[in-house]
Design a protein around this motif. Structure first.
Motif, PDB file in Angstrom:
ATOM      1  N   LYS A   1       1.797  -6.344  11.395  1.00 48.73           N
ATOM      2  CA  LYS A   1       2.757  -5.291  11.709  1.00 48.73           C
ATOM      3  C   LYS A   1       2.506  -4.046  10.873  1.00 48.73           C
ATOM      4  O   LYS A   1       2.728  -2.918  11.316  1.00 48.73           O
ATOM      5  CB  LYS A   1       4.177  -5.806  11.479  1.00 48.73           C
ATOM      6  N   HIS A   2       2.045  -4.264   9.635  1.00 46.26           N
ATOM      7  CA  HIS A   2       1.834  -3.155   8.709  1.00 46.26           C
ATOM      8  C   HIS A   2       0.484  -3.333   8.025  1.00 46.26           C
ATOM      9  O   HIS A   2       0.104  -4.447   7.655  1.00 46.26           O
ATOM     10  CB  HIS A   2       2.947  -3.096   7.663  1.00 46.26           C
ATOM     11  N   LEU A   3      -0.214  -2.241   7.831  1.00 43.03           N
ATOM     12  CA  LEU A   3      -1.577  -2.276   7.310  1.00 43.03           C
ATOM     13  C   LEU A   3      -1.662  -1.467   6.012  1.00 43.03           C
ATOM     14  O   LEU A   3      -1.282  -0.291   5.984  1.00 43.03           O
ATOM     15  CB  LEU A   3      -2.535  -1.695   8.352  1.00 43.03           C
ATOM     16  N   ILE A   4      -2.138  -2.108   4.944  1.00 48.91           N
ATOM     17  CA  ILE A   4      -2.343  -1.439   3.663  1.00 48.91           C
ATOM     18  C   ILE A   4      -3.839  -1.424   3.372  1.00 48.91           C
ATOM     19  O   ILE A   4      -4.484  -2.466   3.295  1.00 48.91           O
ATOM     20  CB  ILE A   4      -1.570  -2.133   2.532  1.00 48.91           C
ATOM     21  N   VAL A   5      -4.369  -0.222   3.225  1.00 50.41           N
ATOM     22  CA  VAL A   5      -5.813  -0.034   3.080  1.00 50.41           C
ATOM     23  C   VAL A   5      -6.140   0.146   1.607  1.00 50.41           C
ATOM     24  O   VAL A   5      -5.809   1.151   0.991  1.00 50.41           O
ATOM     25  CB  VAL A   5      -6.288   1.184   3.897  1.00 50.41           C
ATOM     26  N   ALA A   6      -6.803  -0.873   1.032  1.00 53.58           N
ATOM     27  CA  ALA A   6      -7.145  -0.868  -0.388  1.00 53.58           C
ATOM     28  C   ALA A   6      -8.620  -1.214  -0.568  1.00 53.58           C
ATOM     29  O   ALA A   6      -9.001  -1.873  -1.530  1.00 53.58           O
ATOM     30  CB  ALA A   6      -6.270  -1.875  -1.134  1.00 53.58           C
TER      31      ALA A   6
ATOM     32  N   ASP B   1      11.310  -2.209  -1.684  1.00 53.93           N
ATOM     33  CA  ASP B   1      12.511  -2.944  -2.074  1.00 53.93           C
ATOM     34  C   ASP B   1      13.782  -2.146  -1.788  1.00 53.93           C
ATOM     35  O   ASP B   1      14.843  -2.719  -1.566  1.00 53.93           O
ATOM     36  CB  ASP B   1      12.436  -3.286  -3.565  1.00 53.93           C
ATOM     37  N   LYS B   2      13.642  -0.820  -1.766  1.00 50.67           N
ATOM     38  CA  LYS B   2      14.806   0.048  -1.557  1.00 50.67           C
ATOM     39  C   LYS B   2      14.986   0.470  -0.102  1.00 50.67           C
ATOM     40  O   LYS B   2      16.030   0.991   0.264  1.00 50.67           O
ATOM     41  CB  LYS B   2      14.672   1.304  -2.423  1.00 50.67           C
ATOM     42  N   ASN B   3      13.955   0.277   0.723  1.00 54.54           N
ATOM     43  CA  ASN B   3      13.994   0.808   2.083  1.00 54.54           C
ATOM     44  C   ASN B   3      13.448  -0.220   3.066  1.00 54.54           C
ATOM     45  O   ASN B   3      12.263  -0.568   3.026  1.00 54.54           O
ATOM     46  CB  ASN B   3      13.171   2.102   2.162  1.00 54.54           C
ATOM     47  N   ALA B   4      14.301  -0.690   3.952  1.00 55.05           N
ATOM     48  CA  ALA B   4      13.878  -1.693   4.941  1.00 55.05           C
ATOM     49  C   ALA B   4      13.005  -1.099   6.036  1.00 55.05           C
ATOM     50  O   ALA B   4      12.271  -1.822   6.710  1.00 55.05           O
ATOM     51  CB  ALA B   4      15.101  -2.359   5.563  1.00 55.05           C
ATOM     52  N   ASP B   5      13.079   0.215   6.229  1.00 54.86           N
ATOM     53  CA  ASP B   5      12.243   0.893   7.218  1.00 54.86           C
ATOM     54  C   ASP B   5      10.870   1.137   6.593  1.00 54.86           C
ATOM     55  O   ASP B   5      10.724   1.974   5.698  1.00 54.86           O
ATOM     56  CB  ASP B   5      12.891   2.220   7.625  1.00 54.86           C
ATOM     57  N   ILE B   6       9.859   0.397   7.045  1.00 62.85           N
ATOM     58  CA  ILE B   6       8.551   0.416   6.379  1.00 62.85           C
ATOM     59  C   ILE B   6       7.894   1.798   6.429  1.00 62.85           C
ATOM     60  O   ILE B   6       7.433   2.291   5.400  1.00 62.85           O
ATOM     61  CB  ILE B   6       7.612  -0.660   6.970  1.00 62.85           C
ATOM     62  N   PRO B   7       7.814   2.465   7.587  1.00 61.46           N
ATOM     63  CA  PRO B   7       7.234   3.807   7.580  1.00 61.46           C
ATOM     64  C   PRO B   7       7.953   4.779   6.633  1.00 61.46           C
ATOM     65  O   PRO B   7       7.311   5.613   5.985  1.00 61.46           O
ATOM     66  CB  PRO B   7       7.359   4.254   9.045  1.00 61.46           C
ATOM     67  N   GLU B   8       9.282   4.655   6.530  1.00 65.14           N
ATOM     68  CA  GLU B   8      10.020   5.506   5.596  1.00 65.14           C
ATOM     69  C   GLU B   8       9.662   5.158   4.151  1.00 65.14           C
ATOM     70  O   GLU B   8       9.537   6.046   3.301  1.00 65.14           O
ATOM     71  CB  GLU B   8      11.532   5.351   5.817  1.00 65.14           C
ATOM     72  N   ALA B   9       9.506   3.881   3.866  1.00 65.24           N
ATOM     73  CA  ALA B   9       9.104   3.457   2.527  1.00 65.24           C
ATOM     74  C   ALA B   9       7.710   3.969   2.196  1.00 65.24           C
ATOM     75  O   ALA B   9       7.445   4.415   1.072  1.00 65.24           O
ATOM     76  CB  ALA B   9       9.155   1.935   2.433  1.00 65.24           C
ATOM     77  N   PHE B  10       6.796   3.910   3.180  1.00 66.46           N
ATOM     78  CA  PHE B  10       5.443   4.428   2.969  1.00 66.46           C
ATOM     79  C   PHE B  10       5.472   5.930   2.694  1.00 66.46           C
ATOM     80  O   PHE B  10       4.721   6.439   1.848  1.00 66.46           O
ATOM     81  CB  PHE B  10       4.563   4.121   4.179  1.00 66.46           C
ATOM     82  N   LEU B  11       6.326   6.657   3.394  1.00 68.77           N
ATOM     83  CA  LEU B  11       6.445   8.105   3.158  1.00 68.77           C
ATOM     84  C   LEU B  11       7.028   8.393   1.780  1.00 68.77           C
ATOM     85  O   LEU B  11       6.621   9.355   1.102  1.00 68.77           O
ATOM     86  CB  LEU B  11       7.316   8.743   4.233  1.00 68.77           C
ATOM     87  N   ALA B  12       7.976   7.550   1.348  1.00 70.82           N
ATOM     88  CA  ALA B  12       8.534   7.717   0.002  1.00 70.82           C
ATOM     89  C   ALA B  12       7.457   7.492  -1.053  1.00 70.82           C
ATOM     90  O   ALA B  12       7.387   8.209  -2.053  1.00 70.82           O
ATOM     91  CB  ALA B  12       9.699   6.744  -0.197  1.00 70.82           C
ATOM     92  N   PHE B  13       6.614   6.477  -0.833  1.00 71.40           N
ATOM     93  CA  PHE B  13       5.479   6.227  -1.726  1.00 71.40           C
ATOM     94  C   PHE B  13       4.565   7.447  -1.764  1.00 71.40           C
ATOM     95  O   PHE B  13       4.161   7.911  -2.842  1.00 71.40           O
ATOM     96  CB  PHE B  13       4.713   5.000  -1.231  1.00 71.40           C
ATOM     97  N   GLU B  14       4.221   7.966  -0.608  1.00 65.64           N
ATOM     98  CA  GLU B  14       3.343   9.133  -0.522  1.00 65.64           C
ATOM     99  C   GLU B  14       3.911  10.316  -1.305  1.00 65.64           C
ATOM    100  O   GLU B  14       3.192  10.974  -2.066  1.00 65.64           O
ATOM    101  CB  GLU B  14       3.144   9.519   0.938  1.00 65.64           C
ATOM    102  N   LYS B  15       5.183  10.565  -1.148  1.00 68.32           N
ATOM    103  CA  LYS B  15       5.824  11.692  -1.829  1.00 68.32           C
ATOM    104  C   LYS B  15       5.744  11.540  -3.339  1.00 68.32           C
ATOM    105  O   LYS B  15       5.546  12.522  -4.066  1.00 68.32           O
ATOM    106  CB  LYS B  15       7.283  11.792  -1.381  1.00 68.32           C
ATOM    107  N   ARG B  16       5.891  10.312  -3.820  1.00 69.11           N
ATOM    108  CA  ARG B  16       5.857  10.082  -5.259  1.00 69.11           C
ATOM    109  C   ARG B  16       4.438  10.099  -5.814  1.00 69.11           C
ATOM    110  O   ARG B  16       4.227  10.492  -6.966  1.00 69.11           O
ATOM    111  CB  ARG B  16       6.523   8.740  -5.580  1.00 69.11           C
TER     112      ARG B  16
END
Length: 378
Positions: free
Chosen positions: A147-152, A308-323
């Motif tokens: 469902k979600h892809l993390i590229v490392a 952990d703070k955001n159940a909406d994964i794309p929103e959480a990813f955007l929060a990560f990006e902003k930080r």
């Protein structure tokens, strides 16, 4: 069709394993796909500065890593003859600064994951999206969905290239050899670099009577002759540097690893809906500040907090990006600049550089370190 996992992490290096541990800590279903055919103890020494140790503590693995590392208290820079250029007190009382063999860090991280959830021999080629799932295709002809892809998967990530076709690695202008030497007789205890007109030589003591060293010289990109340099060729360059550098080369017991130094020009984004870039796939940096692995570990801790703070994964990813965008951009730029300064060859430029470093107030170095170490992981 049921996805193979909720989160598929591409890459089983430091960034991928740390991210997997962090996501498991908050109850996420994670599968790691590693390009190598097997997880082997490879690599040389790396630095884990206080910010990295803070991140390791946050994801719950610091106690497993600390015993494998050497505490770093001071870092010295010398000229070719051994005259001190600068000395930085790197002691951090709260989290400490460490040097560690990359293989030891890797094995410590791997021990926190179910081996059945780390698949080897999975080198990615491309991805497709259908409905609510991503499918990643691999060189071996297989595929995995999530469902979600993390590229490392590092600086050469084909998935990042698919997302950002112009995000190519850029050569820094110098090449590097790395090795491990026996420290039984030498008994080197100081972490240092020596800057000469012909090149730069770094020394990092490790545990188990080992010393990691690296040697950098300005060079054309992908020089076929330098690729095959052994101790004898390196002695021709660094043999007249101050001791213990020649002795250290002679005491080298490991195969010498070579690669050109490269980084990524800072990207404008890390998040693409349900896809996120982390580690070197997002912000590969030159090693001059010792922050490559540190930033990858920060990524893991901060992504854990965002999810952990955001159940909406794309929103959480955007929060990560902003930080993460401002801090990683700054470190990539600073590290590349420092490398250019350290690799100077012009005699006048070298003299002015050394003078500037020798006369710089200690408080300036301390202030820069504290800024580097301070990162909000919550």
């Amino acid at each position: 069709m049921k996805a193979d996992s909720e989160f598929l992490i591409l890459g089983g290096g430091i960034a991928g394993l740390a991210t997997a541990i962090a996501l498991r800590k908050i109850g996420k279903d994670v599968l790691v796909a590693e390009a190598a055919d097997a997880i082997r103890p490879v690599g040389a020494g790396i630095a884990l500065a206080a910010n990295a140790m803070k991140a390791l503590s946050k994801i719950g693995v610091a106690d497993a890593v600390t015993p494998k590392g050497n505490r770093l208290r001071d870092f010295s820079i010398y000229d070719q003859s051994g005259k001190l250029i600068s000395k930085t007190h790197a002691h951090n009382p709260e989290y400490g600064n460490f040097t560690i063999h990359r293989a030891d860090l890797h094995s410590a991280l791997l021990s926190f994951l179910d081996e059945k959830r780390v698949l080897c021999g999975k080198r990615s080629v491309r991805f497709d999206k259908k409905a609510e799932e991503y499918t990643v295709f691999f060189e071996d002809g297989s595929s995995l969905s999530a469902k979600h892809l993390i590229v490392a998967e590092g600086i050469h990530s084909p998935i990042r290239r698919q997302l950002l076709p112009n995000s190519l690695p850029r050569f820094a202008g110098y090449t590097c050899w790395r090795g491990i030497a026996d420290n039984t007789q030498l008994r080197i205890q100081e972490t240092s670099e020596s800057w000469g007109r012909k090149g730069r030589f770094g020394i990092v003591p490790l545990q188990q009577n080992q010393v990691y060293w690296f040697a950098c010289v300005n060079a054309p990109h992908a020089d076929s002759e330098m690729k095959d340099f052994k101790k004898e060729e390196l002695m021709q360059i660094f043999g007249d540097f101050h001791q213990p550098i020649p002795e250290l080369l002679q005491a080298t017991t490991s195969p010498i690893v070579w690669n050109d130094i490269a980084d990524l020009a800072p990207l404008s984004r890390f998040a693409f809906g349900d896809i996120l870039l982390v580690g070197d796939a997002a912000h590969a940096t030159t090693p001059n500040m010792g922050q490559g692995a540190c930033m990858a570990l920060e990524d893991a801790a901060i992504l854990m907090a965002c999810l952990d703070k955001n159940a909406d994964i794309p929103e959480a990813f955007l929060a990560f990006e902003k930080r993460r965008l401002p801090r990683t951009r700054q470190i990539v730029i600073q590290s590349r600049t420092l490398g250019k300064i350290a690799q100077l060859e012009n005699p006048i430029g070298v003299w002015l550089r050394n003078l500037a470093f020798r006369t710089m107030p200690a408080s300036v170095n301390e202030s820069q370190l504290q800024k580097l170490y301070h990162v909000d992981l919550d």
